[in-house]
Design an enzyme around this catalytic site. Structure first.
Site, PDB file in Angstrom:
ATOM      1  N   TYR A  65      95.975  20.777 -83.481  1.00  0.00           N
ATOM      2  CA  TYR A  65      96.487  19.690 -84.330  1.00  0.00           C
ATOM      3  C   TYR A  65      97.569  18.863 -83.619  1.00  0.00           C
ATOM      4  O   TYR A  65      98.363  18.199 -84.293  1.00  0.00           O
ATOM      5  CB  TYR A  65      97.023  20.261 -85.639  1.00  0.00           C
ATOM      6  CG  TYR A  65      95.946  20.570 -86.665  1.00  0.00           C
ATOM      7  CD1 TYR A  65      95.121  19.562 -87.163  1.00  0.00           C
ATOM      8  CD2 TYR A  65      95.764  21.862 -87.157  1.00  0.00           C
ATOM      9  CE1 TYR A  65      94.137  19.828 -88.109  1.00  0.00           C
ATOM     10  CE2 TYR A  65      94.787  22.142 -88.106  1.00  0.00           C
ATOM     11  CZ  TYR A  65      93.978  21.114 -88.580  1.00  0.00           C
ATOM     12  OH  TYR A  65      93.010  21.369 -89.525  1.00  0.00           O
ATOM     13  N   HIS A  92      87.993  21.742 -92.442  1.00  0.00           N
ATOM     14  CA  HIS A  92      88.258  20.659 -91.483  1.00  0.00           C
ATOM     15  C   HIS A  92      86.927  20.208 -90.910  1.00  0.00           C
ATOM     16  O   HIS A  92      86.040  21.039 -90.703  1.00  0.00           O
ATOM     17  CB  HIS A  92      89.150  21.151 -90.333  1.00  0.00           C
ATOM     18  CG  HIS A  92      89.167  20.210 -89.162  1.00  0.00           C
ATOM     19  ND1 HIS A  92      90.002  19.134 -89.106  1.00  0.00           N
ATOM     20  CD2 HIS A  92      88.394  20.148 -88.036  1.00  0.00           C
ATOM     21  CE1 HIS A  92      89.758  18.456 -87.988  1.00  0.00           C
ATOM     22  NE2 HIS A  92      88.788  19.059 -87.324  1.00  0.00           N
ATOM     23  N   LYS A 135      89.038  26.995 -93.742  1.00  0.00           N
ATOM     24  CA  LYS A 135      90.469  27.271 -93.600  1.00  0.00           C
ATOM     25  C   LYS A 135      90.912  28.532 -94.365  1.00  0.00           C
ATOM     26  O   LYS A 135      90.171  29.045 -95.203  1.00  0.00           O
ATOM     27  CB  LYS A 135      91.258  26.043 -94.077  1.00  0.00           C
ATOM     28  CG  LYS A 135      90.977  24.784 -93.223  1.00  0.00           C
ATOM     29  CD  LYS A 135      91.897  23.631 -93.603  1.00  0.00           C
ATOM     30  CE  LYS A 135      91.588  22.399 -92.770  1.00  0.00           C
ATOM     31  NZ  LYS A 135      92.561  21.310 -93.011  1.00  0.00           N
ATOM     32  N   ASN A 153      93.203  22.498 -97.934  1.00  0.00           N
ATOM     33  CA  ASN A 153      92.048  21.720 -98.387  1.00  0.00           C
ATOM     34  C   ASN A 153      90.716  22.299 -97.909  1.00  0.00           C
ATOM     35  O   ASN A 153      89.726  21.589 -97.764  1.00  0.00           O
ATOM     36  CB  ASN A 153      92.210  20.241 -98.015  1.00  0.00           C
ATOM     37  CG  ASN A 153      92.256  20.013 -96.515  1.00  0.00           C
ATOM     38  OD1 ASN A 153      92.259  20.962 -95.735  1.00  0.00           O
ATOM     39  ND2 ASN A 153      92.275  18.764 -96.109  1.00  0.00           N
ATOM     40  N   GLU A 161      86.848  19.096 -79.809  1.00  0.00           N
ATOM     41  CA  GLU A 161      87.145  20.235 -80.683  1.00  0.00           C
ATOM     42  C   GLU A 161      86.162  21.388 -80.452  1.00  0.00           C
ATOM     43  O   GLU A 161      86.559  22.565 -80.438  1.00  0.00           O
ATOM     44  CB  GLU A 161      87.134  19.771 -82.147  1.00  0.00           C
ATOM     45  CG  GLU A 161      88.291  18.813 -82.428  1.00  0.00           C
ATOM     46  CD  GLU A 161      88.289  18.228 -83.840  1.00  0.00           C
ATOM     47  OE1 GLU A 161      87.402  18.549 -84.649  1.00  0.00           O
ATOM     48  OE2 GLU A 161      89.208  17.431 -84.123  1.00  0.00           O
TER      49      GLU A 161
HETATM   50  P1  CMP Z   1      92.427  18.148 -91.619  1.00  0.00           P
HETATM   51  O1  CMP Z   1      91.232  17.310 -91.901  1.00  0.00           O
HETATM   52  O2  CMP Z   1      92.187  19.480 -90.984  1.00  0.00           O
HETATM   53  O3  CMP Z   1      93.435  17.316 -90.695  1.00  0.00           O
HETATM   54  C1  CMP Z   1      94.834  17.493 -90.717  1.00  0.00           C
HETATM   55  C2  CMP Z   1      95.277  18.415 -91.805  1.00  0.00           C
HETATM   56  O4  CMP Z   1      96.642  18.322 -92.145  1.00  0.00           O
HETATM   57  C3  CMP Z   1      94.558  18.073 -93.095  1.00  0.00           C
HETATM   58  O5  CMP Z   1      93.191  18.393 -93.003  1.00  0.00           O
HETATM   59  C4  CMP Z   1      95.385  18.892 -94.088  1.00  0.00           C
HETATM   60  O6  CMP Z   1      95.036  20.256 -94.070  1.00  0.00           O
HETATM   61  C5  CMP Z   1      96.792  18.777 -93.502  1.00  0.00           C
HETATM   62  N1  CMP Z   1      97.676  17.865 -94.227  1.00  0.00           N
HETATM   63  C6  CMP Z   1      98.772  18.220 -94.917  1.00  0.00           C
HETATM   64  N2  CMP Z   1      99.377  17.151 -95.437  1.00  0.00           N
HETATM   65  C7  CMP Z   1      98.665  16.076 -95.078  1.00  0.00           C
HETATM   66  C8  CMP Z   1      98.807  14.670 -95.319  1.00  0.00           C
HETATM   67  N3  CMP Z   1      99.813  14.173 -96.047  1.00  0.00           N
HETATM   68  N4  CMP Z   1      97.881  13.835 -94.790  1.00  0.00           N
HETATM   69  C9  CMP Z   1      96.855  14.329 -94.040  1.00  0.00           C
HETATM   70  N5  CMP Z   1      96.681  15.662 -93.781  1.00  0.00           N
HETATM   71  C10 CMP Z   1      97.572  16.514 -94.301  1.00  0.00           C
END
Ligand code: CMP
Length: 139
Positions: free
Chosen positions: A50, A116, A10, A113, A127
């Site tokens: 998403y 993904h 990311k 984070n 995906e």
């Molecule tokens: P990802 O695994 O890519 O899937 C959805 C993304 O939403 C997650 O990682 C985070 O980058 C983002 N995100 C932000 N806030 C939240 C939350 N409260 N719970 C889950 N995903 C979140």
């Protein structure tokens, strides 16, 4: 069984020049990077990718974040690649992620984070197909 999963490095990680360190951890875990491209996602791509989260309160921020800088789109291959990648990444929220995981060591927040990874074989197939043509993937 040999599986493929979809991975994204990311914008928070590419911005801090962590692509190589993330890839080293994926490879050390036994995952093979069989396709990889660095791109700037369009607003439409981030929204569609998403879409499952469209009703969540964090959706608009997530789309802004995912288009804020380059991402590295990847197909990872290996024995049990989906679970292996999820173990290597750690929990979505870095505060909950186990020691030694990518998110524990690199993630900035639950949103930023760093990586993904697909959560199921069905989503992995969807995906991968969303971002890669079959001809771009070389096992
Ligand atoms: P990802 O695994 O890519 O899937 C959805 C993304 O939403 C997650 O990682 C985070 O980058 C983002 N995100 C932000 N806030 C939240 C939350 N409260 N719970 C889950 N995903 C979140």
């Amino acid at each position: 069984a040999l599986e493929r999963t979809f991975s994204i490095i990311k914008p928070d990680a590419t911005r801090r020049n962590l692509t190589g360190q993330v890839n080293a951890r994926l490879e050390a875990a036994g995952l093979r990077i069989v396709a990889q491209k660095r791109v700037l996602l369009s607003d439409r791509e981030a929204k569609e990718f998403y879409a499952v989260h469209a009703e969540r309160p964090f959706y608009n921020d997530l789309v802004s974040f995912m288009t804020s800088g380059p991402v590295v789109l990847q197909v990872l291959e290996g024995d049990g690649a989906i679970a292996k990648n999820r173990e290597t990444m750690g929990a979505t929220n870095p505060a909950d992620a186990a020691d030694g995981t990518i998110r524990k060591d690199f993630a900035e927040s639950i949103e930023a984070n760093s990586v993904h990874g697909s959560d199921s074989p069905e989503n992995a197939a969807i995906e991968i197909a969303y971002f890669f043509a079959g001809s771009e993937i070389t096992g």
